[in-house]
Scaffold this motif. Sequence first.
Motif, short mmCIF file in Angstrom:
data_model
loop_
_atom_site.label_atom_id
_atom_site.label_comp_id
_atom_site.label_asym_id
_atom_site.label_seq_id
_atom_site.Cartn_x
_atom_site.Cartn_y
_atom_site.Cartn_z
N GLU A 146 0.83 -1.20 0.00
CA GLU A 146 0.00 0.00 0.00
C GLU A 146 0.87 1.25 0.00
O GLU A 146 1.89 1.34 0.69
N GLN A 147 0.45 2.21 -0.79
CA GLN A 147 1.20 3.46 -0.95
C GLN A 147 0.21 4.63 -0.91
O GLN A 147 -0.84 4.57 -1.56
N PHE A 148 0.53 5.66 -0.16
CA PHE A 148 -0.34 6.82 -0.06
C PHE A 148 0.35 8.02 -0.70
O PHE A 148 1.46 8.37 -0.34
N HIS A 196 -4.49 6.48 -2.95
CA HIS A 196 -3.76 5.33 -2.42
C HIS A 196 -4.27 4.06 -3.10
O HIS A 196 -5.28 4.08 -3.81
N ASP A 209 -10.15 4.13 5.63
CA ASP A 209 -9.96 5.10 4.54
C ASP A 209 -10.93 6.28 4.70
O ASP A 209 -10.55 7.44 4.53
#
Length: 247
Positions: A146-148, A196, A209
Amino acid sequence: MLDDATPPAKEKAKGAPRHGGHRDRLRERAAKGGLGALPDYELLELLLFRSVPYKDTKPLAKDLLARFGGLEGIGAASHEAVEDVVARSLGYQPGKATRAVALDLQLIFDVTRRIAREPTQKRTVISSWSALLAYVRVALQHEPREQFRVLYLDKKNQLILDEVQNRGTVDHAPVYPREVVRRALELSSSAIILVHNHPSGDPTPSRADIEMTRQVVQAGLHLNVEVHDHLVVGRHGVASFKQLGLM
């Protein structure tokens, strides 16, 4: 392409590869029918010709597609993972040759990402919705963790910066709402788009979220930073908080 992908000496000593006729035929077919007419594995074969001059590249192309699930999956894979497939498929020991082939592939896919990003950087983000969706999907659709990210916009909704705020595990990337807004002030950004990914593939927003987005929106209200949207990217599509009525 790099010329460092030197095969073992015994292979090089054999001279011209016996599969040269196949390569010529594939190039001729691509020239006549266009690259768009080729299936993914043949397109990948063509890309690998210069990186792997002394081996048939069809098995490697098919092995890469099978291991990573498609071209985008190869582009999102780590250098180590790609090199491992290259070594196993070609029968090479990991080393200079396998590193060079993996780097060639990474160069190709990184160029693709940058090309996809250019329309978003040059045009108003909000009025170019399709370009924005194309960009976030290329950037995040096949990320294994996961990447924001935050897209910071100016008063005309021009992109100032696309910044990775945090990288996390397979299902969590910590986000600090105050830091997101503080960064917007540093960049003189008046609006932001949160982005994300869900490595699971399902872009449906989670309760976490939704709560995080609420906190960012509240933090932005006090400092005149508007949150235009929050996009969640999965392999099966992109979910928009605004379209879902979540903000």
